[in-house]
Design a protein around this motif. Structure first.
Motif, PDB file in Angstrom:
ATOM      1  N   VAL A  18      78.319 -10.322 -18.259  1.00  0.00           N
ATOM      2  CA  VAL A  18      77.341  -9.023 -18.920  1.00  0.00           C
ATOM      3  C   VAL A  18      77.788  -8.864 -20.386  1.00  0.00           C
ATOM      4  N   SER A  19      77.530  -8.368 -21.700  1.00  0.00           N
ATOM      5  CA  SER A  19      77.306  -8.374 -22.374  1.00  0.00           C
ATOM      6  C   SER A  19      76.475  -7.262 -23.463  1.00  0.00           C
ATOM      7  N   VAL A  20      76.987  -6.029 -24.051  1.00  0.00           N
ATOM      8  CA  VAL A  20      76.509  -5.264 -24.231  1.00  0.00           C
ATOM      9  C   VAL A  20      76.651  -5.297 -25.826  1.00  0.00           C
ATOM     10  N   THR A  21      75.160  -4.676 -27.171  1.00  0.00           N
ATOM     11  CA  THR A  21      75.353  -4.444 -28.165  1.00  0.00           C
ATOM     12  C   THR A  21      75.106  -2.687 -28.104  1.00  0.00           C
ATOM     13  N   VAL A  22      75.945  -1.827 -28.810  1.00  0.00           N
ATOM     14  CA  VAL A  22      75.352  -1.328 -29.203  1.00  0.00           C
ATOM     15  C   VAL A  22      75.250  -0.587 -30.696  1.00  0.00           C
ATOM     16  N   GLU A  23      74.127  -0.917 -30.885  1.00  0.00           N
ATOM     17  CA  GLU A  23      73.916  -0.584 -33.064  1.00  0.00           C
ATOM     18  C   GLU A  23      73.777   1.236 -32.728  1.00  0.00           C
ATOM     19  N   THR A  24      74.884   1.906 -33.828  1.00  0.00           N
ATOM     20  CA  THR A  24      74.829   2.914 -33.793  1.00  0.00           C
ATOM     21  C   THR A  24      74.161   3.441 -35.488  1.00  0.00           C
ATOM     22  N   GLY A  25      73.786   4.908 -35.006  1.00  0.00           N
ATOM     23  CA  GLY A  25      73.177   5.084 -36.651  1.00  0.00           C
ATOM     24  C   GLY A  25      72.368   6.152 -36.539  1.00  0.00           C
ATOM     25  N   HIS A  26      71.687   6.528 -37.017  1.00  0.00           N
ATOM     26  CA  HIS A  26      70.221   8.371 -36.754  1.00  0.00           C
ATOM     27  C   HIS A  26      69.759   7.294 -35.376  1.00  0.00           C
ATOM     28  N   THR A  27      69.140   6.553 -34.754  1.00  0.00           N
ATOM     29  CA  THR A  27      69.058   5.953 -33.716  1.00  0.00           C
ATOM     30  C   THR A  27      69.495   5.185 -33.529  1.00  0.00           C
ATOM     31  N   VAL A  28      70.289   4.789 -32.241  1.00  0.00           N
ATOM     32  CA  VAL A  28      71.138   4.562 -31.009  1.00  0.00           C
ATOM     33  C   VAL A  28      70.099   3.457 -30.137  1.00  0.00           C
ATOM     34  N   ARG A  29      70.634   2.328 -30.561  1.00  0.00           N
ATOM     35  CA  ARG A  29      69.825   0.838 -30.010  1.00  0.00           C
ATOM     36  C   ARG A  29      70.565  -0.097 -28.878  1.00  0.00           C
ATOM     37  N   VAL A  30      70.043  -0.013 -27.542  1.00  0.00           N
ATOM     38  CA  VAL A  30      72.264  -0.076 -26.857  1.00  0.00           C
ATOM     39  C   VAL A  30      70.456  -1.651 -26.196  1.00  0.00           C
ATOM     40  N   GLU A  31      71.530  -3.014 -25.919  1.00  0.00           N
ATOM     41  CA  GLU A  31      71.008  -5.067 -25.878  1.00  0.00           C
ATOM     42  C   GLU A  31      71.815  -4.411 -24.502  1.00  0.00           C
ATOM     43  N   VAL A  32      71.496  -5.331 -23.518  1.00  0.00           N
ATOM     44  CA  VAL A  32      71.973  -5.828 -22.358  1.00  0.00           C
ATOM     45  C   VAL A  32      71.827  -7.149 -21.955  1.00  0.00           C
ATOM     46  N   LEU A  33      73.091  -8.422 -22.485  1.00  0.00           N
ATOM     47  CA  LEU A  33      72.474  -9.258 -21.683  1.00  0.00           C
ATOM     48  C   LEU A  33      72.869  -9.855 -20.433  1.00  0.00           C
ATOM     49  N   VAL A  34      72.484 -10.605 -19.849  1.00  0.00           N
ATOM     50  CA  VAL A  34      73.460 -11.291 -18.660  1.00  0.00           C
ATOM     51  C   VAL A  34      73.317 -12.904 -18.677  1.00  0.00           C
ATOM     52  N   ASP A  35      74.459 -13.555 -18.678  1.00  0.00           N
ATOM     53  CA  ASP A  35      74.391 -14.418 -18.935  1.00  0.00           C
ATOM     54  C   ASP A  35      73.346 -15.671 -20.334  1.00  0.00           C
ATOM     55  N   GLY A  36      74.069 -14.558 -21.289  1.00  0.00           N
ATOM     56  CA  GLY A  36      73.229 -14.676 -22.635  1.00  0.00           C
ATOM     57  C   GLY A  36      71.357 -14.287 -22.339  1.00  0.00           C
ATOM     58  N   LYS A  37      70.579 -14.072 -21.215  1.00  0.00           N
ATOM     59  CA  LYS A  37      69.219 -13.496 -21.717  1.00  0.00           C
ATOM     60  C   LYS A  37      69.138 -12.206 -21.722  1.00  0.00           C
ATOM     61  N   GLU A  38      69.041 -10.991 -22.388  1.00  0.00           N
ATOM     62  CA  GLU A  38      68.828  -9.948 -22.200  1.00  0.00           C
ATOM     63  C   GLU A  38      67.395  -9.772 -21.024  1.00  0.00           C
ATOM     64  N   PHE A  59      79.688   0.372 -16.328  1.00  0.00           N
ATOM     65  CA  PHE A  59      79.283  -1.163 -15.351  1.00  0.00           C
ATOM     66  C   PHE A  59      78.991  -0.634 -14.098  1.00  0.00           C
ATOM     67  N   GLU A  60      78.191  -0.558 -14.030  1.00  0.00           N
ATOM     68  CA  GLU A  60      78.095  -0.065 -12.247  1.00  0.00           C
ATOM     69  C   GLU A  60      76.997  -0.336 -10.919  1.00  0.00           C
ATOM     70  N   ALA A  61      77.755  -1.223 -10.226  1.00  0.00           N
ATOM     71  CA  ALA A  61      77.006  -1.804  -9.789  1.00  0.00           C
ATOM     72  C   ALA A  61      77.592  -1.583  -7.817  1.00  0.00           C
ATOM     73  N   PRO A  62      76.350  -1.821  -6.933  1.00  0.00           N
ATOM     74  CA  PRO A  62      76.342  -1.091  -5.540  1.00  0.00           C
ATOM     75  C   PRO A  62      77.349  -1.815  -4.429  1.00  0.00           C
ATOM     76  N   ARG A  76      83.729   0.705 -12.939  1.00  0.00           N
ATOM     77  CA  ARG A  76      84.791  -0.302 -14.273  1.00  0.00           C
ATOM     78  C   ARG A  76      83.924  -0.245 -15.885  1.00  0.00           C
ATOM     79  N   PRO A  77      85.263   0.309 -16.881  1.00  0.00           N
ATOM     80  CA  PRO A  77      84.739  -0.050 -18.237  1.00  0.00           C
ATOM     81  C   PRO A  77      84.500  -1.035 -18.837  1.00  0.00           C
ATOM     82  N   MET A  78      83.426  -0.970 -19.583  1.00  0.00           N
ATOM     83  CA  MET A  78      83.432  -2.593 -20.109  1.00  0.00           C
ATOM     84  C   MET A  78      84.958  -2.430 -21.641  1.00  0.00           C
ATOM     85  N   SER A  79      84.840  -3.507 -21.937  1.00  0.00           N
ATOM     86  CA  SER A  79      85.497  -4.311 -22.948  1.00  0.00           C
ATOM     87  C   SER A  79      85.121  -4.369 -24.312  1.00  0.00           C
TER      88      SER A  79
END
Length: 92
Positions: A16-36, A77-80, A85-88
């Motif tokens: 599970v990977s996350v990209t956070v692009e900061t600026g005036h507008t914040v964009r968050v993209e989550v990939l699981v096994d390389g797929k958005e 990251f939260e799962a049932p 846990r915090p993501m590294s």
């Protein structure tokens, strides 16, 4: 000025990977096994919650909580079936 921050964790044998692009507008993209699998946008430093699905059998719902600021973003990251846990942070 825009900056990209990357985070990662493994869960149930999946990446599970996350990209956070900061600026005036914040964009968050989550990939699981390389797929958005999740995307969200917000303004300023408002927290963002992204719902994703982990491709287990049966599929498992999970949540990524992002605090874009102030300062360096943080991801949780939260799962049932697992403790939250915090993501590294990851340098790309």
């Amino acid at each position: 000025m825009r900056q990209r921050h990357h985070f990662h964790t493994d869960h149930a044998g999946h990446s599970v990977s996350v990209t956070v692009e900061t600026g005036h507008t914040v964009r968050v993209e989550v990939l699981v096994d390389g797929k958005e699998t999740g995307y969200a946008a917000t303004r300023g430093d408002r927290p963002v919650v992204v719902q994703v699905e982990i491709p287990t059998d049966p599929p498992e719902a999970a949540t990524v909580r992002v605090r874009p600021g102030p300062g360096v973003p943080r991801c949780l990251f939260e799962a049932p079936d697992a403790e939250s846990r915090p993501m590294s942070p990851r340098a790309y």
